[in-house]
Design an enzyme around this catalytic site. Sequence first.
Site, short mmCIF file in Angstrom:
data_model
loop_
_atom_site.label_atom_id
_atom_site.label_comp_id
_atom_site.label_asym_id
_atom_site.label_seq_id
_atom_site.Cartn_x
_atom_site.Cartn_y
_atom_site.Cartn_z
N GLU A 280 0.88 -1.18 0.00
CA GLU A 280 0.00 0.00 0.00
C GLU A 280 0.91 1.21 0.00
OE1 GLU A 280 -1.52 3.09 1.54
OE2 GLU A 280 -2.81 2.03 2.95
N CYS A 314 -2.20 8.36 3.79
CA CYS A 314 -2.07 7.94 2.38
C CYS A 314 -3.35 8.20 1.59
CB CYS A 314 -1.72 6.46 2.30
SG CYS A 314 -0.11 6.05 3.02
#
Length: 543
Positions: A280, A314
């Site tokens: 990720e 993120c």
Amino acid sequence: MSDLTADAVATEHPGAGNPAAPGGGRTVAAAVPAALVTRLAAGVTATGEPDLVETVAPLTGERLASLPQSTPADVEVAFQLARRAQSAWAALPVRRRAGVLLRFHDLLLKRQDEVLDLIQAETGKARLHAFEEVLAVAMAARHYGRTAHAYLKDKRRGGALPVLTHAVEARRPKGVIGHISPWNYPLELSIGDALPAFVAGNAVVNKPDTQTALTALWARELLVEAGLPADLWQVVIGDGPVIGPAVVEHADYVSFTGSTRTGREVAQRAAARLVGASLELGGKNAMLVLADADLDAAAAGAVRACFSSAGQLCISIERLLVHHSVADAFLERFAARTRALRLGGGLAYGADMGSLVSVRQLETTTRHVEEAVKAGATVVAGGRARPDLGPFFFEPTVLDGVTPDMAVCAEETFGPVVSVYRFDTEEEAVAAANSTPYGLNSSVWTRDLRRGRSVAARLRTGTVNVNEAYAAAYGSVASPMGGMGESGLGRRHGAEGILRFTEAQTIATQRLMPIAPSFGLDDKQFAAVMTGGLRALKALRFR
């Protein structure tokens, strides 16, 4: 700041700066005493007389903790200990393993104040944003605690020949997972990904970022209290370029969250060993405000989308794409809300935004704003550091007039900075949202939910939120979450989030007759019989 001073940037926008939040709560020193650091540090796999490294409290700039550093040899020891524990753990029934997660869920909610203090002390984020981590981890623990048995149970599959072939798909643990987690969400991204790995029957060797290792070590301690064998979760700490490759070198599977640049290196090292990896990575996420959006709701949502954890998330939004017909009205509402955000560093609820984590994050944020202003962008809100509040505070910042040649347009800032862009048609907005190599998260705001879902389907991001910033998709833990393009590989949450930590095994049992010439048939006759059988199976709609 370098060429452009903080005062100079401040003159580019109206207002006197964001207000300070009321003080309150314990001090960092009181919340993280030396005895606690010593106790948690005992959970690090570091043999001999390890080197010590000091971490800093972002809220004050003062020394926070001295932590032992692991060596590559320690990483090897950690994997050896984890492997010994893993076989016995995997032999337990799934429901026994799941019970540990459910007990952990209750302990976490009961003792959340302890870890909220740690998260704030190590990251500098506001307490409400630290609580988001508690929410996310509790939801994951509950979900996999309740569903692991269904995800992992043997599943009957169609055999080669109906009746004659019995086929079962089984799931076996990978073994020992190498888990590398970052500093920005130290509870969620350390234990949140470890929970499904554990319940699937694996052990974990975790390398958290040194700056936020205390939070990961606290989570390990609590999970052991809930019933996890202590050797099953090994924690190693050290310099990323030294310890990270050692973790990948010994792992049966790698779980990584971090930058796209480092993610590429992790993927290459894992591929060279023919082991799998989930990554990720970064994002340059967009929020689309359509012409029919509820502007007050969208402005409030944009504040959450852009400034949670000071933008060090993120899946936070760094690009606001607003229909030209509502752009001025939206921007007025959004800027007013942004200027009103209360900044503070108390270990208590009340602040709307906290600090950046380090001087490095402050420098990147400052550089992006400085360069944009020099090149002609306008600071609508924020735009300056706040050393009066702490060494790494930076005001939530809204930029207008950003152009493609500015770094802030395409590079991930990972700070409290968002740029506003206008569009005329949905096609233009979708194209702009999809114009980066990233594809992690996006957000669409409209009163027409069917229209919102239609636009969402055209966005190349792993998650899309309609009329929410990021929490709706991320919090839907039964559904997968991850990135497209340069935002990563694989998914956390849902079936993919646990099955990635397993190997699929097919066990097929043949009965009555072999799949070969028999009962006196020669090769040609066998081929003719099988050809007829295949035609019949298709006609009967067998799958």
